[in-house]
Design an enzyme around this catalytic site. Structure first.
Site, PDB file in Angstrom:
ATOM      1  N   GLU A   1       0.856  -1.180   0.000  1.00 50.48           N
ATOM      2  CA  GLU A   1       0.000   0.000   0.000  1.00 50.48           C
ATOM      3  C   GLU A   1       0.903   1.244   0.000  1.00 50.48           C
ATOM      4  O   GLU A   1       1.852   1.293   0.787  1.00 50.48           O
ATOM      5  CB  GLU A   1      -0.895   0.039   1.239  1.00 50.48           C
ATOM      6  CG  GLU A   1      -1.864   1.205   1.164  1.00 50.48           C
ATOM      7  CD  GLU A   1      -2.810   1.321   2.366  1.00 50.48           C
ATOM      8  OE1 GLU A   1      -2.712   0.501   3.298  1.00 50.48           O
ATOM      9  OE2 GLU A   1      -3.620   2.239   2.352  1.00 50.48           O
TER      10      GLU A   1
ATOM     11  N   GLU B   1      -5.239  -2.486  12.777  1.00 49.63           N
ATOM     12  CA  GLU B   1      -4.953  -3.364  11.626  1.00 49.63           C
ATOM     13  C   GLU B   1      -5.950  -4.518  11.584  1.00 49.63           C
ATOM     14  O   GLU B   1      -6.409  -4.912  10.519  1.00 49.63           O
ATOM     15  CB  GLU B   1      -3.518  -3.895  11.677  1.00 49.63           C
ATOM     16  CG  GLU B   1      -2.430  -2.819  11.778  1.00 49.63           C
ATOM     17  CD  GLU B   1      -2.546  -1.703  10.766  1.00 49.63           C
ATOM     18  OE1 GLU B   1      -3.074  -1.946   9.658  1.00 49.63           O
ATOM     19  OE2 GLU B   1      -2.122  -0.563  11.076  1.00 49.63           O
TER      20      GLU B   1
ATOM     21  N   ALA C   1       2.067   0.089  10.753  1.00 46.77           N
ATOM     22  CA  ALA C   1       1.772  -1.296  10.421  1.00 46.77           C
ATOM     23  C   ALA C   1       0.905  -1.358   9.170  1.00 46.77           C
ATOM     24  O   ALA C   1       0.458  -0.325   8.672  1.00 46.77           O
ATOM     25  CB  ALA C   1       1.051  -1.980  11.580  1.00 46.77           C
TER      26      ALA C   1
HETATM   27  N1  ARG Z   1      -2.964   1.104   5.753  1.00 44.00           N
HETATM   28  C1  ARG Z   1      -1.911   1.220   6.713  1.00 44.00           C
HETATM   29  C2  ARG Z   1      -2.565   1.565   8.031  1.00 44.00           C
HETATM   30  O1  ARG Z   1      -3.245   2.523   8.174  1.00 44.00           O
HETATM   31  C3  ARG Z   1      -0.876   2.222   6.379  1.00 44.00           C
HETATM   32  C4  ARG Z   1      -0.194   2.009   5.074  1.00 44.00           C
HETATM   33  C5  ARG Z   1       0.790   3.042   4.821  1.00 44.00           C
HETATM   34  N2  ARG Z   1       1.414   2.946   3.549  1.00 44.00           N
HETATM   35  C6  ARG Z   1       2.238   3.873   3.115  1.00 44.00           C
HETATM   36  N3  ARG Z   1       2.810   3.727   1.967  1.00 44.00           N
HETATM   37  N4  ARG Z   1       2.503   4.910   3.784  1.00 44.00           N
HETATM   38  O2  ARG Z   1      -2.490   0.883   8.951  1.00 44.00           O
HETATM   39 ZN    ZN Z   2      -5.201   2.031   8.614  1.00 41.95          ZN
END
Ligand code: ARG
Ligand code: ZN
Length: 872
Positions: free
Chosen positions: A120, A297, A261
């Site tokens: 991500e 998470e 995370a």
């Molecule tokens: N979705 C993750 C969370 O909120 C964060 C992912 C962050 N990714 C990034 N490339 N900054 O827990």
């Molecule tokens: Zn998140």
């Protein structure tokens, strides 16, 4: 090269199933992909297949087994375009990537020898050619091949379905994830890992195996995360009716990680700082942080994974909702008012600053250059505040029905913020159209309020006027729908009065709705003159100005029935005193302490201490950063001097009271991260802080004793910090040295060792930062180290903002180096420089000069976007 929300097009081709095989090697990992692809019916047969791909070495490419030649496709730095493809086919590709030199920590990389991934938002394109967008959802089968000695453990999403030995000392494990997912939720981990295992029985009676994978020396630091995970699983079943949906749930701790995370399906990957705890190495705050992140998470499994985002403009759909969910979980698990106070005081400091600065953006931005720059306090925390308002607007029962409908209707789909809000509108029958503006308008709304009591008619007239300041790209703002929870506290009775509005009795604590630019609410049958208690529990993310007198604030501090507003009244009272002192400092006038603040503190210290957790929040003065937020032009030295003056004045007058609090809250109980113990330690340590502000000899001895006793990291770190931040270098130097030697083997403790030193107010800090950067415990490639040393230094207001500009130059040097190594971290680290508008002219030009210097570099799109906005 920005991307616009309005340009969204559904994908021309969908991937229904993805098969990947990884043959791991540090410098040359081979990735084979077999994608089952189908053309979207709405799209013409002529549409080329466009796949994202970055930093991939293409080895081979075939469609349905027939190799493609260079004439069949076009390859550039961003990906691959295949000119003609059938309506339904399989695409086979092989690429080579180099995890060991991947310092950006996006895609597949090595951390402490171990392989791991971060996909991500757009990291998957650094693993294989793929339509790297969240609205393409496929089932995945993944085979990982590694060295039996170096990578005995091979993990991926879902369930292991096959494994075996191969030639040359290699082995493989094959994983299947039956739930269709976007590629940003893909994960792989391989290395010499050790696990702690537990089990959870879901509400429908299924057994889920829970595993936490860590390096061997950390096996004793997983207990709290495991307990937090189980509590989260119960909470999501009981609160949202959400059950886990695989037989296995894994958490892995890695040392090098850009964020906290990541919620990869069935295989959450954590920054070790966000999962490992031990009483001897982690503070209470770290324990609570771990609990919240584990929950966050885990909750994403539904709010994010089962129902995901159509495109990255909708990021707050999953993040705002999930932060709201984890905040409520932590509130239910610990002290609810304290959780709210801590969240709001952080929010009002950091998110308000973001909303007022050059990178201000709506919760749903309409364009971006680099999405990683949008993992912000606005998307996450303001997004959560907006979901909280929605929940309060429709009421919990309707909110829960709306949430059930959302998860049911959109299961397995990639959707938008409208889809979510629409479920809430349907479940409640509320008209939420004006409310939607919260998602598209940036900036913090300000409400100017004033009230008048009419003795003759027993009426209280409350006038509220809202205004959202212009933000970059949004000069004009429309009025928002702002829910304001409030009460009228009778000045005679000290009780909440019944609120009657337009003939309707609303109760003693009610929500009024401001929808227009200005509105006057006339409360009738108000029997006595009241003091209004507005925005209870911070019912909307706004700045509220009301011309309270100090007497009124002192009154609310003791009489408000809302715990949050009692705390807030204290903060407002302290702010008024601080304002006077800041002005006195600036004008070179003698500083005089406001006795109303002293008396309020005396009452707090000697009154009943039923709720120790709330009391320690009440005894905490607004931070320098928060005070700075309230000033039109920030005078760092005056703020520091004024705040120190208040601390010292309180300590001098209330020395005995603080000492009594300290003594009353010492305990020999074995450490436990329970809300009761945490509150007790926090109260004791706050008392010690006040006493140390005047370097009380007894307090100095108590600090030394507390460090030496080594009961737990909370007490040790607090006392060591007080020594290091005092002028007693004769004591702190040997203590720091001993601490550093004792914990040299533990990176998470060494992070704290760095932070303690570079946050002290003494003027030698810059040299210390430079010295510490040369120490073997520091590495610029490790984001935690960068945050602990450089990030923490940039929060050291008096030293970072030195008048010779050397603090700014140091930060810029690090940003320039990180721009090449890890653009995401570089773009975050530069933030303090982007706030130059808030400072005096001299500092403004020094800060701008450093931004200009950064801008001359060949910049990553991440740093470019931020610096460009900051200088615009
Ligand atoms: N979705 C993750 C969370 O909120 C964060 C992912 C962050 N990714 C990034 N490339 N900054 O827990
Ligand atoms: Zn998140």
């Amino acid at each position: 090269q920005p991307v616009y929300l309005s340009d969204y097009q559904p994908p021309a081709y969908r991937v229904t199933h993805t098969e990947l095989t990884f043959d791991l090697d540090p410098a040359a990992t081979r990735v084979k992909a077999r994608l089952l692809i189908e053309r979207n019916d709405q799209i013409s047969d002529e549409a080329p297949l466009v796949l994202d791909g970055e930093q991939l070495k293409l080895i081979s490419l075939a469609i349905d087994g027939n190799a493609l030649t260079e004439a069949d496709y076009q390859l550039d730095d961003n990906g691959l375009r295949i000119h003609t493809v059938p309506a339904s086919f399989s695409l086979e590709s092989e690429v080579e990537i180099a995890p060991s030199t991947n310092t950006a920590l996006e895609g597949l990389y090595q951390s402490s020898g171990m392989y791991c991934t971060q996909c991500e938002a757009e990291g998957f394109r650094r693993i294989t050619f793929y339509p790297d967008r969240p609205d393409v959802m496929a089932t995945f089968t993944v085979t990982v091949i590694g060295d039996l000695q170096k990578e005995p453990i091979l993990l991926a999403n879902g369930n292991p379905v096959a494994s075996g030995q191969l030639e040359g000392g290699r082995h493989f494990v094959k994983w299947e994830d039956p739930h269709p997912k976007p590629c940003y939720l893909f994960a792989l981990v391989a290395g010499n890992l050790h696990k702690v295992e537990d089990h959870f029985t879901t509400m429908s009676g299924r057994d889920v195996t829970l595993q936490i994978w860590v390096e061997e020396e950390n096996l004793d630091k997983t207990e709290h995360a495991m307990a937090s995970l189980k509590r989260s699983m119960v909470w999501d079943e009981q609160t949202y009716g959400r059950e886990y949906d695989l037989d296995l749930f894994m958490i892995v701790a890695v040392n090098d990680f850009n964020m906290g995370a990541m919620e990869n399906k069935g295989l959450n990957i954590f920054n070790s700082a966000a999962v490992l705890t031990h009483p001897q190495t982690a503070t209470d705050a770290a324990f609570q942080n771990v609990e919240g992140i584990v929950a966050h998470e885990y909750f994403h499994n539904w709010s994010g994974n089962r129902v995901t985002c159509r495109d990255w403009f909708q990021l707050s759909l999953k993040e705002g909702f999930t932060v709201f969910r984890d905040q409520c979980f932590s509130a239910d698990t610990n002290s609810a008012p304290v959780k709210r106070i801590q969240d709001v005081s952080f929010f009002r400091t950091a998110q308000f600053a973001e909303d007022a600065g050059p990178t201000a953006h709506p919760i749903r931005p309409d364009h971006f250059i680099e999405i990683t720059n949008f993992y912000t306090l606005t998307i996450y925390e303001k997004g959560a505040e907006v979901v909280r308002m929605l929940c309060n607007l429709v009421g919990w029962e309707n909110f829960r029905r709306g949430s059930d409908a959302y998860f049911e209707r959109f299961d397995g789909q990639a959707v938008t913020i409208e889809d979510f809000v629409e479920c809430m509108a349907q479940a409640s029958g509320e008209d939420l159209s004006q409310f939607m503006r919260w998602y598209s308008q940036a900036g913090t709304p300000e409400i100017d309020a004033y009230g008048e009591y009419d003795y003759v008619h027993s009426e209280y007239r409350l006038t509220l006027r809202q205004r959202t300041p212009a933000t970059p790209g949004q000069p004009e703002k429309l009025p928002l729908h702002i829910p304001i929870r409030m009460g009228l506290v009778g000045t005679k009775s000290g009780q909440d009065l019944t609120l009657t509005l337009a003939g309707e009795k609303l109760g003693k604590d009610a929500v009024i709705h401001l929808r227009d630019d200005e509105h006057t609410f006339v409360f009738t049958n108000v029997a006595e003159a009241p003091v209004p208690s507005l925005l209870r529990d911070f019912s909307a993310p706004v700045k509220l100005n009301f011309p309270y007198s100090r007497e009124e604030l002192a009154f609310l501090l003791t009489h408000d029935s809302d715990g949050f507003n009692r705390w807030d009244a204290g903060q407002r009272l302290a702010m008024l005193a601080l304002d006077d002192l800041i002005a006195a400092h600036r004008n070179g006038v003698e500083k005089v302490m406001d006795s109303r603040v002293t008396e309020a503190f005396r009452a707090l210290l000697t009154g009943s201490t039923a709720n120790k957790a709330v009391l320690s929040e009440m005894l905490t003065l607004p931070s320098e950063a928060y005070i700075a937020e309230q000033q039109p032009i920030v005078d760092v030295d005056a703020i520091h001097a004024a705040r120190e003056f208040v601390r010292q004045s309180l300590a001098l007058v209330l020395r005995a009271e603080f000492m009594a609090i300290f003594e009353a809250n010492r305990t020999d109980e074995p450490y436990a991260p329970t809300p009761e113990q945490i509150a007790q330690r926090s109260l004791k340590n706050i008392a010690l802080s006040y006493l140390m502000s005047i370097e009380d000899e007894k307090a100095v001895a108590l600090c030394e004793e507390q460090v030496a006793a080594d009961h737990n990291m909370t007490d040790v770190r607090h006392a060591l910090t007080l020594l290091v931040h005092s002028d007693r270098d004769d004591l702190s130097a040997p203590a720091l040295k001993a601490f550093g030697e004792k914990w040299a083997h533990d990176p998470l403790v060494m992070d704290q060792w760095f932070t303690i030193q570079v946050t002290r107010p003494q003027p030698d800090v810059l040299e210390r930062v430079q010295f510490l950067m040369q120490q073997p415990a520091f590495s610029i490639k490790n984001p935690n180290k960068v945050r602990a040393l450089i990030g923490a230094f940039a929060q050291n207001r008096v030293n970072f903002h030195r008048l010779d500009g050397k603090g700014y130059a140091l930060l810029a040097d690090v940003v320039i180096e990180l721009n090449r190594l890890n653009p995401e971290i570089a773009a975050r680290l530069v933030t303090p420089l982007t706030r130059w508008q808030r400072f005096d002219e001299n500092r403004q030009s020094l800060m701008r000069a450093q931004l200009e210097r950064i801008k001359k570099e060949p910049l990553s799109s991440n740093v470019y976007e931020v610096v460009e906005k900051a200088l615009a």
